[in-house]
Design a protein around this motif. Structure first.
Motif, PDB file in Angstrom:
ATOM      1  N   ILE A  25       8.884  44.945 -39.492  1.00  7.79           N
ATOM      2  CA  ILE A  25       8.443  44.371 -38.230  1.00  7.79           C
ATOM      3  C   ILE A  25       6.956  44.684 -38.084  1.00  7.79           C
ATOM      4  N   HIS A  26       6.190  43.792 -37.459  1.00  9.35           N
ATOM      5  CA  HIS A  26       4.764  44.039 -37.251  1.00  9.35           C
ATOM      6  C   HIS A  26       4.535  44.614 -35.851  1.00  9.35           C
ATOM      7  N   ILE A  27       3.689  45.633 -35.772  1.00  5.71           N
ATOM      8  CA  ILE A  27       3.378  46.303 -34.508  1.00  5.71           C
ATOM      9  C   ILE A  27       1.863  46.230 -34.291  1.00  5.71           C
ATOM     10  N   THR A  28       1.456  45.712 -33.126  1.00  2.00           N
ATOM     11  CA  THR A  28       0.036  45.536 -32.839  1.00  2.00           C
ATOM     12  C   THR A  28      -0.391  46.414 -31.675  1.00  2.00           C
ATOM     13  N   PHE A  29      -1.372  47.271 -31.921  1.00  2.00           N
ATOM     14  CA  PHE A  29      -2.035  48.055 -30.886  1.00  2.00           C
ATOM     15  C   PHE A  29      -3.433  47.467 -30.709  1.00  2.00           C
ATOM     16  N   GLY A  30      -3.671  46.811 -29.576  1.00  2.00           N
ATOM     17  CA  GLY A  30      -4.982  46.210 -29.363  1.00  2.00           C
ATOM     18  C   GLY A  30      -5.269  45.151 -30.413  1.00  2.00           C
ATOM     19  N   ASP A  53      -2.893  53.220 -23.097  1.00  2.00           N
ATOM     20  CA  ASP A  53      -2.611  52.827 -21.717  1.00  2.00           C
ATOM     21  C   ASP A  53      -1.739  51.575 -21.668  1.00  2.00           C
ATOM     22  N   GLU A  54      -1.804  50.763 -22.715  1.00  2.00           N
ATOM     23  CA  GLU A  54      -1.025  49.532 -22.770  1.00  2.00           C
ATOM     24  C   GLU A  54       0.018  49.612 -23.870  1.00  2.00           C
ATOM     25  N   LEU A  55       1.109  48.915 -23.654  1.00  2.00           N
ATOM     26  CA  LEU A  55       2.162  48.901 -24.666  1.00  2.00           C
ATOM     27  C   LEU A  55       1.732  48.098 -25.885  1.00  2.00           C
ATOM     28  N   PRO A  56       2.158  48.517 -27.066  1.00  2.00           N
ATOM     29  CA  PRO A  56       1.924  47.699 -28.254  1.00  2.00           C
ATOM     30  C   PRO A  56       2.809  46.456 -28.206  1.00  2.00           C
ATOM     31  N   VAL A  57       2.529  45.523 -29.087  1.00  2.00           N
ATOM     32  CA  VAL A  57       3.327  44.299 -29.192  1.00  2.00           C
ATOM     33  C   VAL A  57       4.029  44.303 -30.540  1.00  2.00           C
ATOM     34  N   THR A  58       5.329  44.026 -30.536  1.00  2.00           N
ATOM     35  CA  THR A  58       6.078  43.943 -31.794  1.00  2.00           C
ATOM     36  C   THR A  58       6.334  42.478 -32.120  1.00  2.00           C
ATOM     37  N   SER A  59       6.247  42.137 -33.406  1.00  2.00           N
ATOM     38  CA  SER A  59       6.409  40.751 -33.851  1.00  2.00           C
ATOM     39  C   SER A  59       7.542  40.649 -34.854  1.00  2.00           C
ATOM     40  N   GLN A  60       8.264  39.548 -34.784  1.00  2.00           N
ATOM     41  CA  GLN A  60       9.395  39.307 -35.680  1.00  2.00           C
ATOM     42  C   GLN A  60       8.948  39.190 -37.131  1.00  2.00           C
ATOM     43  N   VAL A  61       9.884  39.401 -38.038  1.00  2.00           N
ATOM     44  CA  VAL A  61       9.623  39.154 -39.451  1.00  2.00           C
ATOM     45  C   VAL A  61       9.508  37.640 -39.646  1.00  2.00           C
ATOM     46  N   ALA A  62       8.479  37.190 -40.330  1.00  2.00           N
ATOM     47  CA  ALA A  62       8.234  35.763 -40.516  1.00  2.00           C
ATOM     48  C   ALA A  62       9.168  35.174 -41.565  1.00  2.00           C
ATOM     49  N   PRO A  63       9.462  33.866 -41.478  1.00  2.00           N
ATOM     50  CA  PRO A  63      10.304  33.214 -42.486  1.00  2.00           C
ATOM     51  C   PRO A  63       9.782  33.411 -43.910  1.00  2.00           C
ATOM     52  N   PHE A  64       8.459  33.428 -44.075  1.00  2.00           N
ATOM     53  CA  PHE A  64       7.877  33.583 -45.407  1.00  2.00           C
ATOM     54  C   PHE A  64       8.309  34.888 -46.062  1.00  2.00           C
ATOM     55  N   LYS A  88      19.237  37.881 -29.733  1.00  2.00           N
ATOM     56  CA  LYS A  88      18.859  37.820 -28.323  1.00  2.00           C
ATOM     57  C   LYS A  88      17.652  38.699 -28.005  1.00  2.00           C
ATOM     58  N   LEU A  89      17.264  39.521 -28.968  1.00  2.00           N
ATOM     59  CA  LEU A  89      16.131  40.423 -28.757  1.00  2.00           C
ATOM     60  C   LEU A  89      14.918  40.062 -29.598  1.00  2.00           C
ATOM     61  N   SER A  90      15.098  39.199 -30.593  1.00  2.00           N
ATOM     62  CA  SER A  90      14.007  38.880 -31.520  1.00  2.00           C
ATOM     63  C   SER A  90      14.277  37.553 -32.214  1.00  2.00           C
ATOM     64  N   GLY A  91      13.204  36.943 -32.725  1.00  2.00           N
ATOM     65  CA  GLY A  91      13.332  35.719 -33.505  1.00  2.00           C
ATOM     66  C   GLY A  91      13.545  35.981 -34.983  1.00  2.00           C
ATOM     67  N   VAL A 259      13.808  57.016 -34.436  1.00  2.00           N
ATOM     68  CA  VAL A 259      13.839  55.613 -34.021  1.00  2.00           C
ATOM     69  C   VAL A 259      12.404  55.107 -33.912  1.00  2.00           C
ATOM     70  N   GLY A 260      12.130  53.967 -34.510  1.00  2.00           N
ATOM     71  CA  GLY A 260      10.766  53.456 -34.587  1.00  2.00           C
ATOM     72  C   GLY A 260      10.327  52.608 -33.414  1.00  2.00           C
ATOM     73  N   GLY A 261       9.272  51.830 -33.665  1.00  2.00           N
ATOM     74  CA  GLY A 261       8.575  51.131 -32.599  1.00  2.00           C
ATOM     75  C   GLY A 261       9.301  49.968 -31.968  1.00  2.00           C
ATOM     76  N   THR A 262      10.241  49.356 -32.666  1.00  2.00           N
ATOM     77  CA  THR A 262      10.931  48.192 -32.097  1.00  2.00           C
ATOM     78  C   THR A 262      11.624  48.551 -30.792  1.00  2.00           C
ATOM     79  N   ILE A 263      12.267  49.710 -30.765  1.00  2.00           N
ATOM     80  CA  ILE A 263      12.917  50.199 -29.545  1.00  2.00           C
ATOM     81  C   ILE A 263      12.011  51.188 -28.812  1.00  2.00           C
ATOM     82  N   GLY A 264      11.297  52.023 -29.570  1.00  2.00           N
ATOM     83  CA  GLY A 264      10.451  53.050 -28.964  1.00  2.00           C
ATOM     84  C   GLY A 264       9.391  52.500 -28.036  1.00  2.00           C
ATOM     85  N   THR A 265       8.927  51.279 -28.275  1.00  2.00           N
ATOM     86  CA  THR A 265       7.950  50.635 -27.393  1.00  2.00           C
ATOM     87  C   THR A 265       8.473  50.549 -25.971  1.00  2.00           C
TER      88      THR A 265
END
Length: 279
Positions: A25-30, A53-64, A88-91, A259-265
């Protein structure tokens, strides 16, 4: 030959097997993007989360990414069972299916209807069935039937990260903090549900243990996992010691995984949980 493919939301970085592929999974901080478990460890994630101060953003695994994994498996003559976090939680589940369109004869996609350690126990179960000699179709049929019996129940230490994520109001978070509210959550039908709220850690631990008992108990003959968020498993170890009656007659010790960032966020540090097949 059968290959199991999953995503890093399953928190399986400690399991190394030749027949297991974990897509990050991809995790973006800023403006910085990381791959979970590749160039960002769980420790690195929580260090950044606590400081940010802001939450990171998690991104789904891409089809590629799935397509590349399927292609590599096909070249080795392998069938694939792809087990993703809840649709229901991710693409990610959709990505796995899009990529599978060109590999319909050899790829089977399973929606775990879970995440993190709940997803992990289903993947571990698939590996156990594979080691037992089942065919891919037999394994998929078994997973689809048994995944409804998986329970993931967790106790949160803070409401701060639910507030940051917009899931509760600032007023509710402040009130919860003043009252030391510890919510107990679960994954139900692939989504997050709040089972109850307790005041203080002791009541929270009791409520978590009570919710585990209400499921009918843990099937120790199948995979089970305890997990924690943050930089230390101290709270989880205390819970294990305080609730020895739940497990002491079944196993000698209980292992815990980070437990990693997908839930930890969304939970923040200090959460503890259990995932298991119910009796």
């Amino acid at each position: 030959m059968i290959r199991i493919i999953t995503d890093s939301a399953a928190d399986m970085g400690d399991i190394i097997r030749e027949d297991l592929t974990i897509l990050p999974i991809h995790i973006t901080f800023g403006d910085q993007e990381f791959q979970d478990g590749v160039d960002m460890t769980h420790q690195m994630f929580y260090e950044r989360l606590i400081e940010s101060d802001e939450l990171p953003v998690t991104s789904q695994v891409a089809p590629f990414a799935f397509e590349e994994a399927y292609k590599a498996a096909k070249e080795k003559g392998e069938e694939v069972i792809a087990i993703t976090l809840s649709s229901k939680l991710s693409g990610t589940w959709q990505s796995a299916n899009i990529a599978a369109e060109s590999y319909e004869d050899m790829v089977h996609v399973v929606d775990s209807e879970n995440v993190s350690i709940g997803q992990r126990v289903l993947v571990e179960y698939a590996l156990r069935l594979k080691d037992g000699g089942m065919t891919a179709l037999e394994i998929v049929e078994k997973l689809e039937a048994e995944k409804k019996n998986i329970r993931l129940i967790a106790l949160l230490d803070t409401l701060e990260y639910l507030k940051k994520g917009g899931r509760i109001s600032r007023a509710a978070a402040v009130a919860g903090s003043l009252l030391s509210i510890k919510p107990v959550i679960a994954i139900q039908s692939g989504e997050v549900a709040i089972l109850g709220k307790a005041r203080g850690s002791r009541q929270g631990n009791n409520l978590l243990a009570e919710q585990i008992r209400l499921t009918g108990g843990i099937d120790f003959s199948r995979p089970y996992v305890l997990g924690y968020t943050g930089l230390s498993d101290m709270l989880l170890q205390k819970y294990i010691a305080d609730n020895e009656v739940l497990w002491k007659d079944h196993v000698e010790a209980l292992d815990a995984v980070s437990v990693g960032g997908t839930i930890g966020t969304h939970t923040g540090p200090g959460a503890i949980g259990a995932a298991f097949f119910s009796l």
